[in-house]
Design an enzyme around this catalytic site. Structure first.
Site, short mmCIF file in Angstrom:
data_model
loop_
_atom_site.label_atom_id
_atom_site.label_comp_id
_atom_site.label_asym_id
_atom_site.label_seq_id
_atom_site.Cartn_x
_atom_site.Cartn_y
_atom_site.Cartn_z
CG HIS A 19 0.87 -3.08 -3.56
ND1 HIS A 19 -0.05 -2.21 -3.02
CD2 HIS A 19 1.25 -3.89 -2.54
CE1 HIS A 19 -0.23 -2.48 -1.74
NE2 HIS A 19 0.56 -3.49 -1.41
CG HIS A 22 2.44 0.38 -0.99
ND1 HIS A 22 2.91 -0.74 -1.62
CD2 HIS A 22 2.40 0.07 0.33
CE1 HIS A 22 3.16 -1.68 -0.72
NE2 HIS A 22 2.84 -1.22 0.47
CB CYS A 127 1.21 -11.13 13.14
SG CYS A 127 1.10 -10.99 11.33
CB CYS A 130 0.55 -7.01 12.23
SG CYS A 130 -0.90 -7.81 11.58
CB CYS A 145 -2.42 -12.73 11.43
SG CYS A 145 -2.66 -11.03 10.88
CG HIS A 148 -0.36 -10.11 7.43
ND1 HIS A 148 -0.65 -9.28 8.49
CD2 HIS A 148 0.17 -9.32 6.47
CE1 HIS A 148 -0.28 -8.05 8.18
NE2 HIS A 148 0.22 -8.04 6.97
CE LYS A 299 -5.64 -8.41 2.61
NZ LYS A 299 -5.62 -8.84 3.99
CE LYS A 302 5.53 -10.25 -2.21
NZ LYS A 302 6.32 -10.17 -1.01
N1 MSP Z 1 5.05 0.54 7.86
C1 MSP Z 1 3.69 0.54 8.26
C2 MSP Z 1 3.19 1.96 8.49
C3 MSP Z 1 3.96 2.75 9.48
S1 MSP Z 1 3.33 4.36 9.63
C4 MSP Z 1 4.22 5.02 10.87
C5 MSP Z 1 2.84 -0.12 7.18
N2 MSP Z 1 3.42 -0.25 5.97
S2 MSP Z 1 2.70 -0.91 4.70
O1 MSP Z 1 3.67 -0.86 3.65
O2 MSP Z 1 2.17 -2.18 5.04
O3 MSP Z 1 1.49 0.00 4.36
C6 MSP Z 1 1.71 1.38 4.11
C7 MSP Z 1 0.38 2.08 3.84
O4 MSP Z 1 -0.18 1.55 2.66
C8 MSP Z 1 -0.63 1.85 4.97
O5 MSP Z 1 -1.33 3.03 5.26
C9 MSP Z 1 -1.56 0.82 4.38
O6 MSP Z 1 -2.87 0.92 4.85
C10 MSP Z 1 -1.51 1.19 2.91
N3 MSP Z 1 -1.89 0.07 2.07
C11 MSP Z 1 -1.26 -1.14 1.93
N4 MSP Z 1 -2.01 -1.91 1.09
C12 MSP Z 1 -3.10 -1.22 0.69
C13 MSP Z 1 -4.16 -1.45 -0.21
N5 MSP Z 1 -4.32 -2.58 -0.84
N6 MSP Z 1 -5.02 -0.43 -0.43
C14 MSP Z 1 -4.86 0.81 0.15
N7 MSP Z 1 -3.90 1.04 1.00
C15 MSP Z 1 -3.05 0.02 1.37
O7 MSP Z 1 1.70 -0.43 7.45
#
Ligand code: MSP
Length: 522
Positions: A19, A22, A127, A130, A145, A148, A299, A302
């Site tokens: 999304h 990411h 969780c 997390c 949590c 989440h 935020k 889903k």
């Molecule tokens: N798999 C772990 C990270 C492991 S690093 C060794 C994880 N994955 S995640 O898919 O949940 O998130 C990946 C990255 O995307 C994280 O840095 C997280 O902060 C970032 N983001 C996820 N949702 C986000 C937003 N809504 N806004 C900005 N960044 C976000 O955590």
């Protein structure tokens, strides 16, 4: 030795599709890396996907497919998104890669040999969102949590534990004596507070509860904790091996910048750092925690049904290139704060900055050059580096380098736009059309030269955000496509005919014009 720059991002869980949150992180990272490549030759950009753990296991089970099938399917979605957004990584690691798996086991063994891992029976609240045990005092009033909003599962297991508490004082000293280690600096206290109450952490789960992961070496009853697996990617991806590290590893480690979201700063600045200490490896120079992207100030989730993919945004605005979205995302938040996405704001911001401010400036000026001088820059138009605009351009360049040194891509973008504002104001103030009317042709030509040379600077400076627009600007100026900062020397735009009426094209079309629609599909 040649200066190097190694940047990593967090690796994304592949239990769903990417999304724009990411995408935000990967764009931010890519913009920083592209800027560094303008200055240095030895630059490496790592990203990847986090493919193990209970979350992936459960999602796959619910879909009736194997975890590996789920990973393959979603890995492609992430990778395709990064291609569409022109994220120019050097390597994308998957934690299911065989080499990664092998080295993670080696790392686990080494921590055991060092006496930093021991077995312990434990009851805790886990969780799966997390992928972490939570401290009961961090839960919401309803026992959920906080990230989440789900009830964690109570788990009693005998697991391997890592002696995090052994590193507590060393970590505190390190963080206090290295002001660049955690950025932005306002995050430091949060970490120091967490360190005050730090306890040893479980670094394995029983095979009964988690099968989808890397096995603990010499113990087929346990799976290595997904965060130990995931964090190790930053060194396994570049060839870390305890006995025989690759030349690439020796060249690149320690990382210069590890870009992550604010939600996972504890895992990086505490867990990861302690693991590196145990392995006897140097620590990354900077861990940069960015904020989160909200959608229309909410935020993304889903359950709210407001999850937007980067592809949706490009498609709904009929954008065939990612420049506008990259620019918007990379400027979305200052100083690691949260940023927001809304269709309306996206449209307004890119229309104002890219179409009106930068695009029109180039267009108007080229048209004047054609009208008054048949598209030719004459020798007497070329101004020296002490002209007002030249000095401002030089100053702007220095400020941008400074901002990128502290990962402030959004501030750097503002500086570029404010330079373009000043150049626009300069055009209004000097009124080249009046100079032409008064037949002050050399003066008029000098003004146009100043503006076009400033545009050449803008193209190079804006390149990390908008690589295609930047290339189009240089093409319109009849310049070679080279974005190195060594090109940022005033006077680079050479004399001669650079354009003609038919060749002048807008470099960025306003969104919502007849060429673009703001209708969101689906
Ligand atoms: N798999 C772990 C990270 C492991 S690093 C060794 C994880 N994955 S995640 O898919 O949940 O998130 C990946 C990255 O995307 C994280 O840095 C997280 O902060 C970032 N983001 C996820 N949702 C986000 C937003 N809504 N806004 C900005 N960044 C976000 O955590």
């Amino acid at each position: 030795m040649q200066e190097k720059f190694y940047l990593t991002t967090a690796i994304d869980y592949v239990n769903g599709a990417p999304h724009i949150g990411h995408a935000y992180e990967k764009i931010l990272a890519d913009v920083i890396v592209r800027h560094k490549r303008q200055l240095l030759d030895n630059v490496f950009f790592l990203t990847g996907t986090d493919e193990h753990g209970i979350k992936i296991q459960k999602t796959a089970a619910a879909k009736g497919i194997t975890p590996k099938e789920l990973c393959d399917e979603n890995f492609s979605k992430f990778n395709n998104a990064w291609h569409e957004l022109e994220i120019n990584y050097d390597k994308i690691i998957r934690t299911t890669d065989v080499q990664h798996t092998k080295i993670v086991q080696q790392i686990f063994k080494k921590l055991l040999e060092n006496g930093d891992i021991y077995k312990h029976k434990y009851t805790g609240l886990y969780c799966s969102g997390c992928e972490s045990f939570l401290n009961p005092k961090d839960l919401t009033q309803d026992g959920l949590c906080p990230d989440h909003l789900k009830k964690p599962e109570e788990i009693t297991e005998e697991n391997y534990f890592f002696k995090l508490s052994k590193y507590k004082n060393k970590l505190i000293d390190y963080i206090k004596s290295h002001p660049d280690f955690i950025k932005p600096a306002y995050r430091v206290n949060e970490i120091l507070n967490q360190l005050e109450n730090i306890e040893d952490i479980s670094v394995s789960r029983t095979k009964e509860s988690v099968q989808w992961g890397i096995g603990v070496p010499d113990d087929d009853t346990q799976t290595i904790y997904v965060w130990i697996d995931a964090l190790s990617n930053y060194i396994t991806a570049i060839g870390y091996d305890i006995e025989n590290p690759s030349e690439q590893f020796k060249n690149l480690w320690p990382a210069n910048v590890q870009v992550i979201g604010k939600d996972i700063i504890k895992f990086h600045s505490i867990y990861w750092t302690a693991i590196l200490m145990s392995l006897g490896l140097p620590l990354p120079k900077t861990i940069y925690a960015h904020g989160w992207i909200t959608i229309d100030q909410s935020k993304m989730s889903k359950s709210l049904g407001n999850v937007i993919s980067p592809h949706d945004v490009l498609e709904s605005f009929n954008l065939t290139k990612p420049d506008a979205f990259r620019y918007y995302m990379a400027s979305a938040a200052l100083n690691g704060k949260d940023g927001n996405y809304s269709d309306e704001d996206f449209k307004e911001k890119v229309n104002a900055d890219l179409a009106n401010n930068v695009g029109n400036l180039l267009n108007r000026t080229l048209n004047m050059l054609v009208k008054y001088f048949d598209g030719e820059i004459k020798e007497e138009f070329i101004t020296d580096k002490n002209s007002k605009i030249a000095l401002l351009a030089e100053e702007t360049k220095d400020k941008i380098i400074e901002k990128f040194n502290i990962c402030e891509a959004a501030e750097a973008a503002n500086i570029i736009i404010s330079f373009a504002d000043s150049v626009n104001k300069y055009v209004t103030d000097t009124a080249p059309w009046t100079l032409a009317k008064e037949e002050k042709m050399t003066e008029c030509g000098q003004v146009l030269y100043n503006v076009l040379e400033a545009m050449r600077f803008i193209a190079i400076m804006i390149y990390p955000y908008c690589p295609n627009i930047a290339a189009d600007i240089l093409t319109q100026l009849n310049e070679e496509i080279n974005f190195k900062y060594s090109k940022l020397i005033w006077g680079g735009l050479r004399q001669g005919k650079i354009t003609e009426k038919e060749k002048i094209k807008p470099v960025f079309l306003r969104l919502d014009s007849e060429f673009a629609s703001d209708k969101k599909k689906g």
